[in-house]
Every structure is written in C-alpha cells, then in structure tokens.
Design a protein around this motif. Structure first.
Motif, PDB file in Angstrom:
ATOM      1  N   CYS A  79       0.568  -1.138   0.159  1.00 32.48           N
ATOM      2  CA  CYS A  79      -0.215  -0.066   0.211  1.00 32.48           C
ATOM      3  C   CYS A  79       0.984   1.508  -0.287  1.00 32.48           C
ATOM      4  O   CYS A  79       1.750   1.607   0.638  1.00 32.48           O
ATOM      5  CB  CYS A  79      -0.879   0.045   1.292  1.00 32.48           C
ATOM      6  SG  CYS A  79      -1.939   1.238   1.024  1.00 32.48           S
ATOM      7  N   TYR A  80       0.192   2.204  -0.856  1.00 32.13           N
ATOM      8  CA  TYR A  80       1.006   3.743  -0.767  1.00 32.13           C
ATOM      9  C   TYR A  80       1.212   4.292   0.538  1.00 32.13           C
ATOM     10  O   TYR A  80       2.335   4.921   1.086  1.00 32.13           O
ATOM     11  CB  TYR A  80       0.277   4.491  -1.262  1.00 32.13           C
ATOM     12  CG  TYR A  80      -1.002   5.551  -1.423  1.00 32.13           C
ATOM     13  CD1 TYR A  80      -1.200   6.501  -0.072  1.00 32.13           C
ATOM     14  CD2 TYR A  80      -2.196   3.913  -1.053  1.00 32.13           C
ATOM     15  CE1 TYR A  80      -2.350   6.660  -0.014  1.00 32.13           C
ATOM     16  CE2 TYR A  80      -3.291   4.714  -0.378  1.00 32.13           C
ATOM     17  CZ  TYR A  80      -3.299   5.568   0.784  1.00 32.13           C
ATOM     18  OH  TYR A  80      -4.212   6.062   0.959  1.00 32.13           O
ATOM     19  N   PRO A  85       2.978   0.909  -4.174  1.00 29.82           N
ATOM     20  CA  PRO A  85       2.778   1.751  -4.839  1.00 29.82           C
ATOM     21  C   PRO A  85       0.994   1.637  -5.037  1.00 29.82           C
ATOM     22  O   PRO A  85       0.820   2.052  -6.399  1.00 29.82           O
ATOM     23  CB  PRO A  85       3.496   1.743  -6.556  1.00 29.82           C
ATOM     24  CG  PRO A  85       4.129   0.522  -5.741  1.00 29.82           C
ATOM     25  CD  PRO A  85       4.396   0.219  -5.279  1.00 29.82           C
ATOM     26  N   GLY A  87      -2.769   1.394  -4.655  1.00 31.61           N
ATOM     27  CA  GLY A  87      -3.827   2.218  -3.885  1.00 31.61           C
ATOM     28  C   GLY A  87      -5.342   1.454  -3.826  1.00 31.61           C
ATOM     29  O   GLY A  87      -6.099   2.187  -3.461  1.00 31.61           O
ATOM     30  N   SER A 156       4.728   7.790  -7.211  1.00 34.68           N
ATOM     31  CA  SER A 156       3.854   6.290  -7.877  1.00 34.68           C
ATOM     32  C   SER A 156       2.964   7.172  -6.782  1.00 34.68           C
ATOM     33  O   SER A 156       1.857   5.690  -6.147  1.00 34.68           O
ATOM     34  CB  SER A 156       4.690   5.118  -6.917  1.00 34.68           C
ATOM     35  OG  SER A 156       5.562   5.302  -5.173  1.00 34.68           O
ATOM     36  N   GLY A 157       2.819   7.568  -5.988  1.00 33.95           N
ATOM     37  CA  GLY A 157       1.934   7.958  -4.256  1.00 33.95           C
ATOM     38  C   GLY A 157       2.127   7.576  -3.341  1.00 33.95           C
ATOM     39  O   GLY A 157       1.470   7.891  -1.988  1.00 33.95           O
ATOM     40  N   ALA A 158       3.328   7.303  -3.063  1.00 37.88           N
ATOM     41  CA  ALA A 158       3.645   6.060  -2.177  1.00 37.88           C
ATOM     42  C   ALA A 158       3.721   7.233  -0.401  1.00 37.88           C
ATOM     43  O   ALA A 158       4.447   9.004  -0.855  1.00 37.88           O
ATOM     44  CB  ALA A 158       5.291   6.104  -2.003  1.00 37.88           C
ATOM     45  N   GLU A 159       3.730   7.041   0.662  1.00 34.07           N
ATOM     46  CA  GLU A 159       3.585   7.941   1.474  1.00 34.07           C
ATOM     47  C   GLU A 159       5.183   7.680   2.401  1.00 34.07           C
ATOM     48  O   GLU A 159       6.106   7.887   2.022  1.00 34.07           O
ATOM     49  CB  GLU A 159       2.196   8.423   2.835  1.00 34.07           C
ATOM     50  CG  GLU A 159       1.232   9.070   1.036  1.00 34.07           C
ATOM     51  CD  GLU A 159       0.067   9.336   1.824  1.00 34.07           C
ATOM     52  OE1 GLU A 159      -0.045   8.595   2.346  1.00 34.07           O
ATOM     53  OE2 GLU A 159      -0.776   9.995   0.868  1.00 34.07           O
ATOM     54  N   TRP A 162       8.563   5.679   1.467  1.00 37.33           N
ATOM     55  CA  TRP A 162       8.772   6.348   0.288  1.00 37.33           C
ATOM     56  C   TRP A 162      10.505   5.963  -0.322  1.00 37.33           C
ATOM     57  O   TRP A 162      10.148   5.047  -1.056  1.00 37.33           O
ATOM     58  CB  TRP A 162       8.350   7.506  -0.432  1.00 37.33           C
ATOM     59  CG  TRP A 162       8.928   8.601   0.063  1.00 37.33           C
ATOM     60  CD1 TRP A 162       8.984   9.821   0.732  1.00 37.33           C
ATOM     61  CD2 TRP A 162      10.073   9.318  -0.732  1.00 37.33           C
ATOM     62  NE1 TRP A 162       9.941  10.307   1.049  1.00 37.33           N
ATOM     63  CE2 TRP A 162      10.377  10.134  -0.072  1.00 37.33           C
ATOM     64  CE3 TRP A 162      10.907   8.551  -1.875  1.00 37.33           C
ATOM     65  CZ2 TRP A 162      12.013  10.960   0.066  1.00 37.33           C
ATOM     66  CZ3 TRP A 162      11.910   9.099  -2.376  1.00 37.33           C
ATOM     67  CH2 TRP A 162      12.785  10.726  -1.367  1.00 37.33           C
TER      68      TRP A 162
END
Length: 240
Positions: A79-80, A85, A87, A156-159, A162
């Motif tokens: 999961c991000y 990556p 969602g 990739s949207g990772a938080e 990351w």
C-alpha cells in the motif's frame, strides 16, 4: 507458501515481468475472484476483534496469489501508506468487506502491481547506460537514472517509507545493468545515506545530489554539467 525474504525482494530477477509470464483473461479473472471470495469471513471481526478476521483473510489471499502467480506478485498489497505504489488495497482492516467487493479490490491491486512492474522495467531499459559507454558517459546516465527513478518512487503515490521504495528500485535498476546485488545495495546506501525521510518530499537539489553521488561512487567520474549534446535524450526521459 513462505513469505518472500528481504534478499528475495531485493532480487530483480524474482520480480522482473520479462522473466515471469502473466496470462490474464476473463476466464482467469472469474476463477481467481471465486478463489478470493471463499476466504472472506462471513462475519468480520472489526475493531472490537482487532481485525483478526480481516488480517487472516489478507494472509490467505496473499498465499493464493503467490502460489498461483509466483514470487513476482509479492507487492500486490504494498500500500502507498507503507511506501508502496498500490492504491487499490489498503490492508485487511479497510479492504476486506463483502466477498464480491474484496475480490474486486484484490483483482485491481494485483493488476495495478503488475502494471507498475512493467512500467518500472521499461524505465530500466530506457535509462540503462549503453554497453560500450565510457566512464564519463556512464556517469551521466547513472546520475540521470537515479534522479528519474527517485522521482518515479515519489510519483507512485507512496507516503510513509517512500524512500524505501526508492532504494529498492535503484538497487533493482543497478542489478538489471549487470551489477551484483550486494554491490548495488552498498552503492545505493552510500549515495542515499539517510538523506531521505518518510512523509517528506525532497527538494530537487537533494535528489540531484544523491544522483551525482551515486554516479561518482560507481564510476569515479562526475556527470557532465553541459547536457546540450544530450538534450534530445533528456526530453525523451522527461516525457516517459
């Protein structure tokens, strides 16, 4: 099936889509959805039950996926929020609901992961230094590759975490060019060295600095500062 080890995750050969075929059609999707639905609990645990049933369901589905498709499918639920990556899947507590909904989320997450691997593999091919590159040319290609692959992880949207994804992707890239995994891991660790942080998007200047340190560490040569003779290649990479 036992979980993929840390060393296995760092091994691009285990995940490279070119090495692992993936046949997906309506028949396969229908059968796979039916397999997932069988493992969704009829009554969910919820917060009062510490999400035990939901976590159990995710573990069973993970086993089905890796047994059916192989080790490349490891990251279907990365999961991000955890630096990955993906969602379409947020973990058992939030993603396990009804059998049909859960199966739909699993399918979307699996396809999302495969597509992300394929995009990543294409980037490796586009960014790899030419086989006959001089040390100076190789340095330029490696610096540009590092900058773009770190940005790839950010995009990739990772938080949280990351930078772990960035480190893994950079190691994969270097091994895809023929470097040994241990040497690749040391080179990436030396270049990044704790300079990236969770939940913090780095300044472009920091990403450029990491890219230069990686290139110099591997070639002994600083990247070219005058990129005019490579303008067309720069534009191509920026559009990809």
């Amino acid at each position: 099936m036992p979980p993929l080890t840390y060393e296995g995750i760092r091994n691009w050969d285990e995940l490279d889509p070119a090495r692992h075929a993936f046949v997906w059609d309506d028949v396969e999707e229908a059968h796979f959805r039916s397999l997932v639905r069988e493992w969704v609990p009829p009554v969910l645990s919820g917060m009062a039950g510490w999400w035990q049933g939901e976590h159990w369901c995710e573990r069973q589905v993970d086993g089905i996926i890796r047994e059916r498709y192989g080790t490349w499918a490891w990251g279907w639920n990365w999961c991000y929020r955890d630096g990955g990556p993906i969602g379409h899947w947020g973990g058992g507590p939030s993603s396990v609901t009804t059998p049909d909904e859960t199966a739909g989320r699993v399918v979307s997450a699996l396809l999302e992961w495969r597509q992300w691997l394929e995009r990543t593999a294409r980037r490796f091919g586009e960014l790899a230094p030419p086989p006959a590159a001089s040390p100076e040319d190789r340095s330029w290609h490696l610096e540009r590759a590092c900058v773009r692959l770190v940005t790839h992880a950010l995009d990739s949207g990772a938080e949280g975490g990351w930078h772990g994804q960035a480190s893994i992707v950079l190691s994969w890239f270097l091994t895809s060019t023929g470097m040994g995994r241990a040497d690749a891991a040391r080179a990436v660790e030396s270049a990044i060295g704790g300079r990236f942080e969770s939940w913090v998007a780095p300044e472009p200047s920091l990403i450029e600095s990491v890219g230069e340190d990686l290139a110099v560490g591997l070639t002994g040569h600083a990247p070219y500062r005058d990129h005019r003779d490579r303008a067309a290649l720069e534009d191509l990479h920026d559009r990809c």
